[in-house]
Design a protein around this motif. Structure first.
Motif, PDB file in Angstrom:
ATOM      1  N   GLY A 386       0.811  -1.208   0.000  1.00 13.23           N
ATOM      2  CA  GLY A 386       0.000   0.000   0.000  1.00 13.23           C
ATOM      3  C   GLY A 386       0.842   1.255   0.000  1.00 13.23           C
ATOM      4  O   GLY A 386       0.501   2.244  -0.677  1.00 13.23           O
ATOM      5  N   ALA A 387       1.944   1.244   0.749  1.00 19.38           N
ATOM      6  CA  ALA A 387       2.815   2.424   0.801  1.00 19.38           C
ATOM      7  C   ALA A 387       3.440   2.695  -0.566  1.00 19.38           C
ATOM      8  O   ALA A 387       3.568   3.852  -0.992  1.00 19.38           O
ATOM      9  CB  ALA A 387       3.889   2.225   1.859  1.00 19.38           C
ATOM     10  N   THR A 388       3.820   1.628  -1.273  1.00 18.95           N
ATOM     11  CA  THR A 388       4.397   1.784  -2.605  1.00 18.95           C
ATOM     12  C   THR A 388       3.350   2.303  -3.589  1.00 18.95           C
ATOM     13  O   THR A 388       3.637   3.165  -4.426  1.00 18.95           O
ATOM     14  CB  THR A 388       4.975   0.448  -3.091  1.00 18.95           C
ATOM     15  OG1 THR A 388       5.932  -0.010  -2.126  1.00 18.95           O
ATOM     16  CG2 THR A 388       5.641   0.587  -4.439  1.00 18.95           C
ATOM     17  N   ALA A 389       2.119   1.799  -3.475  1.00 16.62           N
ATOM     18  CA  ALA A 389       1.040   2.297  -4.326  1.00 16.62           C
ATOM     19  C   ALA A 389       0.752   3.764  -4.034  1.00 16.62           C
ATOM     20  O   ALA A 389       0.439   4.542  -4.954  1.00 16.62           O
ATOM     21  CB  ALA A 389      -0.220   1.461  -4.108  1.00 16.62           C
ATOM     22  N   ALA A 390       0.861   4.167  -2.776  1.00 18.74           N
ATOM     23  CA  ALA A 390       0.641   5.575  -2.437  1.00 18.74           C
ATOM     24  C   ALA A 390       1.632   6.466  -3.178  1.00 18.74           C
ATOM     25  O   ALA A 390       1.263   7.526  -3.706  1.00 18.74           O
ATOM     26  CB  ALA A 390       0.760   5.766  -0.925  1.00 18.74           C
ATOM     27  N   VAL A 391       2.890   6.055  -3.228  1.00 22.38           N
ATOM     28  CA  VAL A 391       3.895   6.843  -3.939  1.00 22.38           C
ATOM     29  C   VAL A 391       3.544   6.960  -5.415  1.00 22.38           C
ATOM     30  O   VAL A 391       3.637   8.035  -6.010  1.00 22.38           O
ATOM     31  CB  VAL A 391       5.291   6.212  -3.749  1.00 22.38           C
ATOM     32  CG1 VAL A 391       6.318   6.905  -4.639  1.00 22.38           C
ATOM     33  CG2 VAL A 391       5.715   6.290  -2.287  1.00 22.38           C
ATOM     34  N   SER A 392       3.122   5.837  -6.025  1.00 22.13           N
ATOM     35  CA  SER A 392       2.792   5.873  -7.454  1.00 22.13           C
ATOM     36  C   SER A 392       1.593   6.766  -7.740  1.00 22.13           C
ATOM     37  O   SER A 392       1.445   7.283  -8.848  1.00 22.13           O
ATOM     38  CB  SER A 392       2.539   4.453  -7.973  1.00 22.13           C
ATOM     39  OG  SER A 392       1.320   3.931  -7.484  1.00 22.13           O
ATOM     40  N   LEU A 393       0.743   6.977  -6.739  1.00 22.92           N
ATOM     41  CA  LEU A 393      -0.427   7.851  -6.890  1.00 22.92           C
ATOM     42  C   LEU A 393      -0.134   9.298  -6.500  1.00 22.92           C
ATOM     43  O   LEU A 393      -1.024  10.140  -6.530  1.00 22.92           O
ATOM     44  CB  LEU A 393      -1.581   7.316  -6.034  1.00 22.92           C
ATOM     45  CG  LEU A 393      -2.215   6.007  -6.504  1.00 22.92           C
ATOM     46  CD1 LEU A 393      -3.068   5.399  -5.397  1.00 22.92           C
ATOM     47  CD2 LEU A 393      -3.044   6.222  -7.762  1.00 22.92           C
ATOM     48  N   GLY A 394       1.093   9.563  -6.115  1.00 25.67           N
ATOM     49  CA  GLY A 394       1.439  10.921  -5.718  1.00 25.67           C
ATOM     50  C   GLY A 394       0.995  11.284  -4.319  1.00 25.67           C
ATOM     51  O   GLY A 394       0.906  12.468  -3.975  1.00 25.67           O
ATOM     52  N   LEU A 395       0.731  10.272  -3.494  1.00 26.26           N
ATOM     53  CA  LEU A 395       0.302  10.493  -2.112  1.00 26.26           C
ATOM     54  C   LEU A 395       1.492  10.315  -1.174  1.00 26.26           C
ATOM     55  O   LEU A 395       2.486   9.693  -1.531  1.00 26.26           O
ATOM     56  CB  LEU A 395      -0.814   9.503  -1.740  1.00 26.26           C
ATOM     57  CG  LEU A 395      -2.061   9.530  -2.611  1.00 26.26           C
ATOM     58  CD1 LEU A 395      -2.988   8.358  -2.263  1.00 26.26           C
ATOM     59  CD2 LEU A 395      -2.799  10.853  -2.463  1.00 26.26           C
ATOM     60  N   ASN A 396       1.353  10.827   0.036  1.00 25.81           N
ATOM     61  CA  ASN A 396       2.410  10.707   1.026  1.00 25.81           C
ATOM     62  C   ASN A 396       2.236   9.396   1.790  1.00 25.81           C
ATOM     63  O   ASN A 396       1.275   9.251   2.553  1.00 25.81           O
ATOM     64  CB  ASN A 396       2.359  11.886   1.999  1.00 25.81           C
ATOM     65  CG  ASN A 396       3.496  11.845   3.009  1.00 25.81           C
ATOM     66  OD1 ASN A 396       4.301  10.918   3.032  1.00 25.81           O
ATOM     67  ND2 ASN A 396       3.559  12.858   3.862  1.00 25.81           N
ATOM     68  N   PRO A 397       3.133   8.427   1.621  1.00 22.64           N
ATOM     69  CA  PRO A 397       2.951   7.136   2.305  1.00 22.64           C
ATOM     70  C   PRO A 397       3.006   7.263   3.819  1.00 22.64           C
ATOM     71  O   PRO A 397       2.496   6.383   4.523  1.00 22.64           O
ATOM     72  CB  PRO A 397       4.109   6.285   1.773  1.00 22.64           C
ATOM     73  CG  PRO A 397       5.143   7.267   1.331  1.00 22.64           C
ATOM     74  CD  PRO A 397       4.373   8.456   0.830  1.00 22.64           C
ATOM     75  N   GLU A 398       3.598   8.333   4.337  1.00 24.13           N
ATOM     76  CA  GLU A 398       3.655   8.509   5.790  1.00 24.13           C
ATOM     77  C   GLU A 398       2.290   8.813   6.383  1.00 24.13           C
ATOM     78  O   GLU A 398       2.121   8.735   7.605  1.00 24.13           O
ATOM     79  CB  GLU A 398       4.650   9.615   6.137  1.00 24.13           C
ATOM     80  CG  GLU A 398       6.089   9.253   5.790  1.00 24.13           C
ATOM     81  CD  GLU A 398       7.072  10.327   6.193  1.00 24.13           C
ATOM     82  OE1 GLU A 398       6.643  11.342   6.788  1.00 24.13           O
ATOM     83  OE2 GLU A 398       8.274  10.153   5.913  1.00 24.13           O
ATOM     84  N   ASP A 399       1.308   9.163   5.540  1.00 26.95           N
ATOM     85  CA  ASP A 399      -0.051   9.394   6.031  1.00 26.95           C
ATOM     86  C   ASP A 399      -0.807   8.097   6.286  1.00 26.95           C
ATOM     87  O   ASP A 399      -1.868   8.104   6.907  1.00 26.95           O
ATOM     88  CB  ASP A 399      -0.835  10.254   5.040  1.00 26.95           C
ATOM     89  CG  ASP A 399      -0.326  11.692   4.984  1.00 26.95           C
ATOM     90  OD1 ASP A 399       0.320  12.118   5.961  1.00 26.95           O
ATOM     91  OD2 ASP A 399      -0.574  12.371   3.974  1.00 26.95           O
ATOM     92  N   LEU A 400      -0.279   6.967   5.779  1.00 28.87           N
ATOM     93  CA  LEU A 400      -0.858   5.666   6.089  1.00 28.87           C
ATOM     94  C   LEU A 400      -0.521   5.292   7.528  1.00 28.87           C
ATOM     95  O   LEU A 400       0.478   5.754   8.089  1.00 28.87           O
ATOM     96  CB  LEU A 400      -0.320   4.598   5.141  1.00 28.87           C
ATOM     97  CG  LEU A 400      -0.673   4.738   3.663  1.00 28.87           C
ATOM     98  CD1 LEU A 400       0.183   3.783   2.835  1.00 28.87           C
ATOM     99  CD2 LEU A 400      -2.147   4.460   3.430  1.00 28.87           C
ATOM    100  N   ALA A 401      -1.327   4.427   8.128  1.00 26.34           N
ATOM    101  CA  ALA A 401      -1.043   3.986   9.497  1.00 26.34           C
ATOM    102  C   ALA A 401       0.157   3.055   9.556  1.00 26.34           C
ATOM    103  O   ALA A 401       0.763   2.883  10.613  1.00 26.34           O
ATOM    104  CB  ALA A 401      -2.271   3.300  10.097  1.00 26.34           C
ATOM    105  N   GLY A 402       0.513   2.426   8.436  1.00 32.18           N
ATOM    106  CA  GLY A 402       1.647   1.518   8.416  1.00 32.18           C
ATOM    107  C   GLY A 402       2.175   1.347   7.011  1.00 32.18           C
ATOM    108  O   GLY A 402       1.496   1.652   6.023  1.00 32.18           O
ATOM    109  N   GLY A 403       3.412   0.862   6.913  1.00 36.30           N
ATOM    110  CA  GLY A 403       3.985   0.556   5.613  1.00 36.30           C
ATOM    111  C   GLY A 403       5.122   1.470   5.225  1.00 36.30           C
ATOM    112  O   GLY A 403       5.121   2.662   5.548  1.00 36.30           O
ATOM    113  N   THR A 404       6.087   0.891   4.497  1.00 40.23           N
ATOM    114  CA  THR A 404       7.247   1.622   3.979  1.00 40.23           C
ATOM    115  C   THR A 404       7.373   1.305   2.501  1.00 40.23           C
ATOM    116  O   THR A 404       7.365   0.123   2.116  1.00 40.23           O
ATOM    117  CB  THR A 404       8.539   1.199   4.704  1.00 40.23           C
ATOM    118  OG1 THR A 404       8.382   1.422   6.098  1.00 40.23           O
ATOM    119  CG2 THR A 404       9.731   1.983   4.179  1.00 40.23           C
TER     120      THR A 404
END
Length: 409
Positions: A386-404
């Motif tokens: 999920g964190a990697t998908a967030a990056v590909s979508l232009g989102l900040n992965p640190e806003d997720l509750a977990g994941g690097t």
């Protein structure tokens, strides 16, 4: 931003995790992918035809001789540990979308029966052990018990006959399940109502690991009409999961198959489906519709084949999925597009039981516009997907509750 498509092949593991034998020592030999490939050689007289999974790098994370060791596609390839207790579809998807499952535990109802009894009593119910066993008969009609269809301690159920008690409404099965949910430490409390062939007490039996519960298939609930089910998941901050974050950023979100049933996102377009052909069709249609967005699709029938211990069916489904992935690879050809193929746990149909298996899952990422092949280190959690998908979508992965995020994936 571009299209990001996550395809979860439900129950598709690539080998046992080190703790896989903690419940069943034999599960240390679990290898869903390898054993399905082995079976095809014998049963079909040929290797499984998985050219796209091979091109996406499956053979780089699993050593089976029927899988290609090279790929011409620009991919990042690795595998992930589950990152949550047990091996469960609900927990797997929530973790994959960035949830924090650190407070969810695996527990028998027996370990918390006094706490559950007190909560039900305070809510105005009468809760008593059934014949001294570690499960509860509530108001003389609803059983609260260990779920025997998942691994011990993953889920609890509140089950009732809907000709005796309403599913919804005050005092109904769902209300009782919600009271249990408020104090349960497990991933899911499942409210189940249906028409049984006899008194529920007649279908109570011991399960694995000291559990006791209702043999739900034997009751006739699944055969008879009128079945009602609602899954009550552990409390999670869905605003810190990938679908909700994407929707808040104005990114269209589409949830397909089982993902449409178990992921929370009010703004999402949902296409619930079980048949693999329908899941693939809805996924392709979402990409063809144009516009950048997030699609999360779950192929459930592979998991069902694992539960049925039907290795041949599992193999045929993998070939069907591979054909669908070919169409997705052809559509996702713009630099920045991502196709991520993974699993949520294992479900080895050769292991000798019908439960999920605790296995690593593949992480295969198609990256149009990237250079060559990147071999990823093992991830500690599915949340990294999920964190990697967030990056590909232009989102900040640190806003997720977990994941690097995976490096450069």
């Amino acid at each position: 931003m571009a299209n990001t498509v996550i395809v979860v092949i439900d129950g598709f593991g690539v080998g046992a995790m080190p703790d896989a034998g903690s419940l069943r020592p034999g599960d240390l030999t679990a290898d869903t992918c390898g054993h399905v490939l082995d079976h095809a050689r014998t049963a079909f007289g040929r290797p499984l035809r998985l050219p796209v999974l091979g091109a996406l790098g499956l053979g780089l994370v699993h050593p089976h001789p029927d899988l290609a060791r090279r790929t011409h596609l620009p991919v990042a390839v690795g595998r992930a540990a589950l990152g949550y207790p047990g091996a469960d579809t609900f927990a797997g998807h929530q973790t994959m979308m960035g949830a924090d499952f650190s407070r969810v535990t695996v527990a028998r109802l027996a370990d918390h029966i006094d706490e559950v009894t007190d909560a039900l009593t305070e809510a105005g119910h009468r809760a008593e052990r059934l014949e001294g066993q570690p499960l509860l008969m509530v108001d003389g009609s609803v059983l609260v018990h260990d779920n025997l269809e998942a691994d011990p301690g993953i889920n609890w159920n509140a089950s009732g006959r809907i000709d005796e008690v309403a599913f919804d409404g005050p005092g109904g099965i769902l209300a009782i399940a919600r009271t249990v949910r408020a104090v349960a430490p497990v991933a899911r409390v499942i409210a189940v109502g249906g028409h049984a062939d006899g008194p529920l007490a007649a279908y109570v039996r011991p399960g694995d690991g000291g559990t006791v519960g209702l043999d739900t298939p034997a009751t006739g609930f699944y055969r008879n009409s009128g079945l009602q089910v609602q899954h009550l998941g552990a409390p999670l901050d869905h605003t810190r999961q990938l679908p909700e974050m994407a929707a808040r950023a104005g990114i269209p979100v589409t949830l397909v198959g089982k993902a449409a049933d178990i992921l929370v996102c009010d703004a999402a377009t949902r296409h619930p489906a079980v048949e693999t052909a329908d899941v693939l069709t809805h996924t392709l249609e979402a990409v063809r519709a144009g516009g950048d967005g997030l699609v999360v699709a779950n192929v459930q029938e592979t998991d069902l084949a694992g539960h049925q211990q039907d290795t041949g069916r599992y193999g045929r489904l993998l070939e069907q999925v591979d054909a669908g992935l070919a169409a997705l690879v052809a559509l996702l050809d713009t630099p920045g597009d991502r196709l991520m193929v993974t699993g949520d746990h294992g479900n080895d149909p050769t292991i000798g039981h019908a439960h999920h298996t605790r296995e690593y899952v593949p992480v295969l990422i198609h990256r149009p516009g990237a250079d060559g092949v990147e071999l990823l280190p093992d991830a500690n959690s599915l949340a990294d997907v999920g964190a990697t998908a967030a990056v590909s979508l232009g989102l900040n992965p640190e806003d997720l509750a977990g994941g690097t995020p995976f490096h450069r994936a």
